[in-house]
Design an enzyme around this catalytic site. Structure first.
Site, PDB file in Angstrom:
ATOM      1  N   SER A  51      -6.581  -1.187  -5.066  1.00  0.00           N
ATOM      2  CA  SER A  51      -5.427  -0.428  -4.571  1.00  0.00           C
ATOM      3  C   SER A  51      -5.636   0.017  -3.126  1.00  0.00           C
ATOM      4  O   SER A  51      -6.705   0.518  -2.758  1.00  0.00           O
ATOM      5  CB  SER A  51      -5.186   0.807  -5.440  1.00  0.00           C
ATOM      6  OG  SER A  51      -4.232   1.656  -4.846  1.00  0.00           O
ATOM      7  N   SER A  53      -4.345   2.500  -1.859  1.00  0.00           N
ATOM      8  CA  SER A  53      -4.345   3.965  -1.826  1.00  0.00           C
ATOM      9  C   SER A  53      -5.735   4.563  -2.008  1.00  0.00           C
ATOM     10  O   SER A  53      -5.937   5.754  -1.768  1.00  0.00           O
ATOM     11  CB  SER A  53      -3.420   4.514  -2.925  1.00  0.00           C
ATOM     12  OG  SER A  53      -2.094   4.110  -2.711  1.00  0.00           O
ATOM     13  N   GLU A  84       8.607   1.197 -14.799  1.00  0.00           N
ATOM     14  CA  GLU A  84       8.541  -0.168 -15.320  1.00  0.00           C
ATOM     15  C   GLU A  84       7.114  -0.689 -15.434  1.00  0.00           C
ATOM     16  O   GLU A  84       6.845  -1.641 -16.167  1.00  0.00           O
ATOM     17  CB  GLU A  84       9.386  -1.118 -14.463  1.00  0.00           C
ATOM     18  CG  GLU A  84       8.874  -1.346 -13.050  1.00  0.00           C
ATOM     19  CD  GLU A  84       9.330  -0.307 -12.043  1.00  0.00           C
ATOM     20  OE1 GLU A  84       9.139  -0.527 -10.839  1.00  0.00           O
ATOM     21  OE2 GLU A  84       9.884   0.739 -12.465  1.00  0.00           O
ATOM     22  N   LYS A  85       6.175  -0.066 -14.711  1.00  0.00           N
ATOM     23  CA  LYS A  85       4.781  -0.509 -14.741  1.00  0.00           C
ATOM     24  C   LYS A  85       3.939   0.245 -15.769  1.00  0.00           C
ATOM     25  O   LYS A  85       2.813  -0.159 -16.075  1.00  0.00           O
ATOM     26  CB  LYS A  85       4.150  -0.339 -13.354  1.00  0.00           C
ATOM     27  CG  LYS A  85       4.781  -1.210 -12.276  1.00  0.00           C
ATOM     28  CD  LYS A  85       4.122  -0.980 -10.929  1.00  0.00           C
ATOM     29  CE  LYS A  85       4.751  -1.864  -9.852  1.00  0.00           C
ATOM     30  NZ  LYS A  85       4.144  -1.617  -8.517  1.00  0.00           N
ATOM     31  N   HIS A 108       8.378  12.017 -15.858  1.00  0.00           N
ATOM     32  CA  HIS A 108       9.709  11.519 -16.226  1.00  0.00           C
ATOM     33  C   HIS A 108       9.601  10.985 -17.644  1.00  0.00           C
ATOM     34  O   HIS A 108       8.612  10.346 -18.007  1.00  0.00           O
ATOM     35  CB  HIS A 108      10.148  10.417 -15.253  1.00  0.00           C
ATOM     36  CG  HIS A 108      11.505   9.854 -15.516  1.00  0.00           C
ATOM     37  ND1 HIS A 108      12.572  10.610 -15.938  1.00  0.00           N
ATOM     38  CD2 HIS A 108      11.983   8.573 -15.416  1.00  0.00           C
ATOM     39  CE1 HIS A 108      13.646   9.844 -16.074  1.00  0.00           C
ATOM     40  NE2 HIS A 108      13.311   8.608 -15.769  1.00  0.00           N
ATOM     41  N   GLY A 134       7.583  14.478  -3.762  1.00  0.00           N
ATOM     42  CA  GLY A 134       6.173  14.811  -3.687  1.00  0.00           C
ATOM     43  C   GLY A 134       5.773  15.529  -2.407  1.00  0.00           C
ATOM     44  O   GLY A 134       4.979  16.474  -2.438  1.00  0.00           O
ATOM     45  N   GLU A 195      21.318  10.223 -11.029  1.00  0.00           N
ATOM     46  CA  GLU A 195      21.012   9.176 -10.047  1.00  0.00           C
ATOM     47  C   GLU A 195      22.135   8.148  -9.951  1.00  0.00           C
ATOM     48  O   GLU A 195      22.549   7.755  -8.862  1.00  0.00           O
ATOM     49  CB  GLU A 195      19.713   8.472 -10.446  1.00  0.00           C
ATOM     50  CG  GLU A 195      18.468   9.318 -10.304  1.00  0.00           C
ATOM     51  CD  GLU A 195      17.247   8.684 -10.956  1.00  0.00           C
ATOM     52  OE1 GLU A 195      16.134   9.216 -10.752  1.00  0.00           O
ATOM     53  OE2 GLU A 195      17.400   7.665 -11.673  1.00  0.00           O
ATOM     54  N   SER A 252      35.862  24.377   8.221  1.00  0.00           N
ATOM     55  CA  SER A 252      37.156  24.863   8.693  1.00  0.00           C
ATOM     56  C   SER A 252      38.137  24.989   7.527  1.00  0.00           C
ATOM     57  O   SER A 252      37.972  24.361   6.474  1.00  0.00           O
ATOM     58  CB  SER A 252      37.731  23.901   9.734  1.00  0.00           C
ATOM     59  OG  SER A 252      38.127  22.681   9.120  1.00  0.00           O
TER      60      SER A 252
END
Length: 333
Positions: A51, A53, A84-85, A108, A134, A195, A252
């Site tokens: 990865s 990251s 999805e992963k 989630h 985040g 969403e 206004s």
């Protein structure tokens, strides 16, 4: 109104002596990991082999391991990679290491609610969903504040799952702002509906269609962009600050009259009926099945639509105009 829990009502010691694995180091992952670490908790970041990251997380002072290694030693596992992963990664790297008494957490509820992940009965399962991106979870924590969180307990094997969830919320700073109870079902279905019908699908189509109507009537694309997209932020910021009433107070009287006179001609009863149909498709799993199938088929339609949308005239005009705005750091690639 539901009870709002604050820091003073959290058992902040429920995570003492426990190791927390944060799976993923994206928008939410980096914020959760750093906030928890700075709250004095034992955190490890779980990433797939190779990865990109990994270096970023290590440079931030975090311990990084492969997902299988991290989940083997962790007591609490928070999954923060794309919906999805998650199932494939869960089956391969988490489930074999999900021994009795551990806790599995999500931000989630998609995969639990739609049965894509079914944890064993002898583990705790909870949800902590910050109601902000985040980078805001991180920046608010750093200045001593927090982002409100939804929490839910799906499976309470230990009898202490709520305490663990609250301690986690405390650790990322969410309890400073407030915690509201939900369920995996409610969080998933309301999140998807918001969403699709309002925040992303609804607003995107509204802005594009307004732009198209003005351009097709012979008005300059630049003016159409300013009126139908650029100024959206001004209105949303006012709503964010003080609700619809504050927005209407701030604009206004002409704009306010137009709001009352025209709004329901645009968002009609037919629109509301279609929203109800969308909600029904979320509730019965139609949307989830379609999204899962799209991924299984290589995302052909998704990728084609993504390409087409980036070529819309509003994107070209917008990129040119945003370059004139010295206060706005461009995000254009």
């Amino acid at each position: 109104m539901k009870k709002i829990y604050k820091d003073s009502e959290c058992n902040t010691h429920a995570l003492d002596g426990k190791k927390i694995a944060i799976v993923g180091y994206g928008s939410q992952g980096h914020a959760h990991a750093l906030n928890l670490k700075e709250s004095g908790l034992d955190v490890v970041v779980a990433l797939y082999e190779g990865s990109a990251s990994r270096k970023v997380a290590e440079e931030a002072g975090l311990r990084v391991m492969t997902t299988a290694e991290a989940t083997r030693i962790a007591d609490v596992i928070m999954i923060l990679i794309n919906d999805e992963k998650q199932p494939a990664m869960y089956e391969k790297d988490i489930l074999p290491n999900l021994t009795a008494g551990k806790a599995l957490a999500f931000a989630h509820g998609f995969n639990i609610h739609y049965g894509r992940i079914t944890p064993p009965k002898d583990v705790d399962v909870f949800l902590v969903a910050p109601k902000g991106p985040g980078h805001t979870v991180r920046s608010e924590y750093q200045i001593g504040r927090g982002v409100p969180c939804l929490y839910a307990v799906h499976q309470d094997y230990s009898g202490k799952c709520k305490d663990i969830a609250f301690a986690y919320c405390h650790g990322i700073g969410g309890a400073r702002a407030g915690l509201l109870e939900t369920s995996f079902k409610e969080e998933t279905e309301t999140d998807l509906f918001g969403e699709q019908c309002v925040l992303c699908g609804g607003v995107s189509e509204l802005m594009k269609t307004g732009f198209e109507v003005l351009c097709e009537a012979g008005y300059d694309p630049e003016n159409a962009y300013y009126e139908c997209m650029h100024e959206m932020k001004l209105i949303v910021d006012m709503v964010y600050k003080g609700g619809l009433s504050w927005m209407r107070y701030s604009i206004s009287d002409t704009a306010e009259y137009g709001d009352y006179a025209i709004g329901k001609r645009i968002i009609t009863e037919d629109t509301k009926k279609e929203m109800k149909k969308v909600l029904s498709e979320i509730q019965d799993g139609t949307f989830a099945r379609n999204w899962i199938l799209e991924n299984q088929c290589g995302r052909l339609n998704f990728n084609a639509r993504r390409r087409i949308e980036t070529e819309h005239p509003i994107e070209k005009v917008g990129k040119e105009l945003r370059a004139l705005m010295s206060w706005n750091t461009p995000a254009d690639k």
